[in-house]
Write an enzyme that holds these catalytic residues in place. Structure first.
Site, PDB file in Angstrom:
ATOM      1  N   GLY A  18     -11.804  -5.979  31.087  1.00 34.72           N
ATOM      2  CA  GLY A  18     -11.809  -6.281  29.656  1.00 34.72           C
ATOM      3  C   GLY A  18     -12.455  -7.623  29.385  1.00 34.72           C
ATOM      4  O   GLY A  18     -12.023  -8.367  28.504  1.00 34.72           O
ATOM      5  N   SER A 140       2.391  -9.652  28.510  1.00 35.13           N
ATOM      6  CA  SER A 140       2.538 -10.015  27.097  1.00 35.13           C
ATOM      7  C   SER A 140       3.976 -10.438  26.873  1.00 35.13           C
ATOM      8  O   SER A 140       4.898  -9.958  27.557  1.00 35.13           O
ATOM      9  CB  SER A 140       2.206  -8.822  26.192  1.00 35.13           C
ATOM     10  OG  SER A 140       2.624  -9.066  24.857  1.00 35.13           O
ATOM     11  N   TYR A 154       3.517   0.026  24.487  1.00 37.00           N
ATOM     12  CA  TYR A 154       2.826  -1.151  25.018  1.00 37.00           C
ATOM     13  C   TYR A 154       3.832  -2.140  25.601  1.00 37.00           C
ATOM     14  O   TYR A 154       3.647  -2.646  26.722  1.00 37.00           O
ATOM     15  CB  TYR A 154       2.025  -1.808  23.893  1.00 37.00           C
ATOM     16  CG  TYR A 154       1.373  -3.126  24.247  1.00 37.00           C
ATOM     17  CD1 TYR A 154       0.176  -3.160  24.956  1.00 37.00           C
ATOM     18  CD2 TYR A 154       1.939  -4.330  23.844  1.00 37.00           C
ATOM     19  CE1 TYR A 154      -0.435  -4.362  25.262  1.00 37.00           C
ATOM     20  CE2 TYR A 154       1.336  -5.540  24.153  1.00 37.00           C
ATOM     21  CZ  TYR A 154       0.151  -5.558  24.861  1.00 37.00           C
ATOM     22  OH  TYR A 154      -0.445  -6.764  25.169  1.00 37.00           O
ATOM     23  N   ALA A 155       4.905  -2.396  24.858  1.00 32.42           N
ATOM     24  CA  ALA A 155       5.922  -3.335  25.329  1.00 32.42           C
ATOM     25  C   ALA A 155       6.579  -2.822  26.607  1.00 32.42           C
ATOM     26  O   ALA A 155       6.815  -3.592  27.547  1.00 32.42           O
ATOM     27  CB  ALA A 155       6.974  -3.557  24.237  1.00 32.42           C
ATOM     28  N   ALA A 156       6.856  -1.524  26.659  1.00 32.07           N
ATOM     29  CA  ALA A 156       7.479  -0.943  27.848  1.00 32.07           C
ATOM     30  C   ALA A 156       6.529  -1.020  29.046  1.00 32.07           C
ATOM     31  O   ALA A 156       6.954  -1.314  30.176  1.00 32.07           O
ATOM     32  CB  ALA A 156       7.870   0.502  27.576  1.00 32.07           C
ATOM     33  N   ALA A 157       5.244  -0.775  28.809  1.00 29.44           N
ATOM     34  CA  ALA A 157       4.260  -0.843  29.893  1.00 29.44           C
ATOM     35  C   ALA A 157       4.147  -2.263  30.438  1.00 29.44           C
ATOM     36  O   ALA A 157       4.063  -2.475  31.658  1.00 29.44           O
ATOM     37  CB  ALA A 157       2.900  -0.357  29.401  1.00 29.44           C
ATOM     38  N   ILE A 187      -2.879 -14.258  20.257  1.00 27.70           N
ATOM     39  CA  ILE A 187      -4.121 -14.971  20.545  1.00 27.70           C
ATOM     40  C   ILE A 187      -5.100 -14.758  19.397  1.00 27.70           C
ATOM     41  O   ILE A 187      -5.293 -13.639  18.934  1.00 27.70           O
ATOM     42  CB  ILE A 187      -4.764 -14.467  21.857  1.00 27.70           C
ATOM     43  CG1 ILE A 187      -3.768 -14.551  23.004  1.00 27.70           C
ATOM     44  CG2 ILE A 187      -6.011 -15.285  22.188  1.00 27.70           C
ATOM     45  CD1 ILE A 187      -4.278 -13.935  24.300  1.00 27.70           C
TER      46      ILE A 187
END
Length: 262
Positions: A18, A140, A154-157, A187
């Site tokens: 990325g 994160s 996303y938070a769990a990942a 950010i």
């Protein structure tokens, strides 16, 4: 010890996933400045072409994409010394758990957890064989401060990535490979700037007011602003350098104080 900060990564091969925009681009530029040979990956070519960064087009959310990157890097450069697993993100809809499908969960886990796992698996054998290497996982603060309405998968990942990173460090630290996690807060990337401008226009408020509304939704940022990509990159630059040679298995939070607990 004496370190040459301007050339401390000379001779090192680094990969930043990325790495074409946002924090990833800033990280790639920072490692390049320190003397490393830097490879970046993304699905699309960077908007600003540079001959100093080696670009590989790949979709890392798919197993064949990660394997392509591993094969190409090892074929072209022979080895990898620094791996920054920066790629990640969430495209799931808002509305809480009830609106999330299996596809939403699976796609998010592939991008944010399994892609780093696969890349680590591809490059770690060489690092272990040489007894040297650094792996950075970009997690994160949502791993410990989840926003359930919009980014639950996303938070769990990212929480899974934290656990995996610590466990991996315990396994490979005795073999000379350092594994670290960096957990940024909000950010101020170019995408964030566009996002704030849209809020400003749709809500008829200033960009500053739009930014404050987002910070309020996060529970406030004591520092009073989002991080700049270069600030995150500077932390990464230190962590992969010889100056951080005794650091491994640790999470570094860079969030301006957003998380209020220890």
């Amino acid at each position: 010890m004496d370190f040459n900060f301007e050339n401390e990564l000379a001779g090192k091969i680094a990969l930043v996933t990325g790495g074409t925009k946002g924090a990833g681009k800033a990280i790639a530029d920072r490692l390049l400045k320190a003397g490393a040979t830097v490879i970046i990956t993304a699905r699309n070519k960077p908007e600003e072409q540079t001959s100093h960064l080696h670009f590989i087009a790949a979709d890392l959310s798919k197993p064949e994409g990660t394997q392509q990157v591993v094969d190409q890097v090892l074929h072209q450069f022979g080895q990898l010394d620094i791996l920054v697993n920066n790629m990640g993100g969430s495209e799931t809809p808002g509305g809480g758990f009830a609106v999330l499908s299996d596809h939403d969960w699976e796609a998010t886990l592939q991008t944010n957890l399994l892609a780093p796992v696969r890349l680590d698996r591809g490059f770690l054998p060489g690092m272990v064989e040489r007894g040297n290497g650094v792996i950075i996982h970009i997690a994160s603060i949502q791993a410990t401060l989840p926003l359930y309405d919009a980014t639950l998968p996303y938070a769990a990942a990212k929480a899974g990535l934290l656990n995996y990173s610590k466990s991996l460090s315990n396994e490979v630290a005795p073999k000379g490979v350092r594994v670290l996690t960096v957990s940024p807060g909000w950010i101020r990337t170019e995408n964030v700037k566009f996002f704030l401008e849209r809020i400003s226009q749709s809500s008829n408020v200033s960009v500053e007011q739009a930014q404050q509304s987002v910070m309020d939704a996060l529970g406030g940022i004591p520092f009073g602003r989002p991080a700049e990509p270069e600030e995150v990159a500077e932390l990464i630059g230190f962590l992969v350098s010889p100056r951080a040679g005794y650091l491994t298995g640790t999470e570094y939070v860079i969030d301006g104080g957003t998380i209020r607990t220890i």
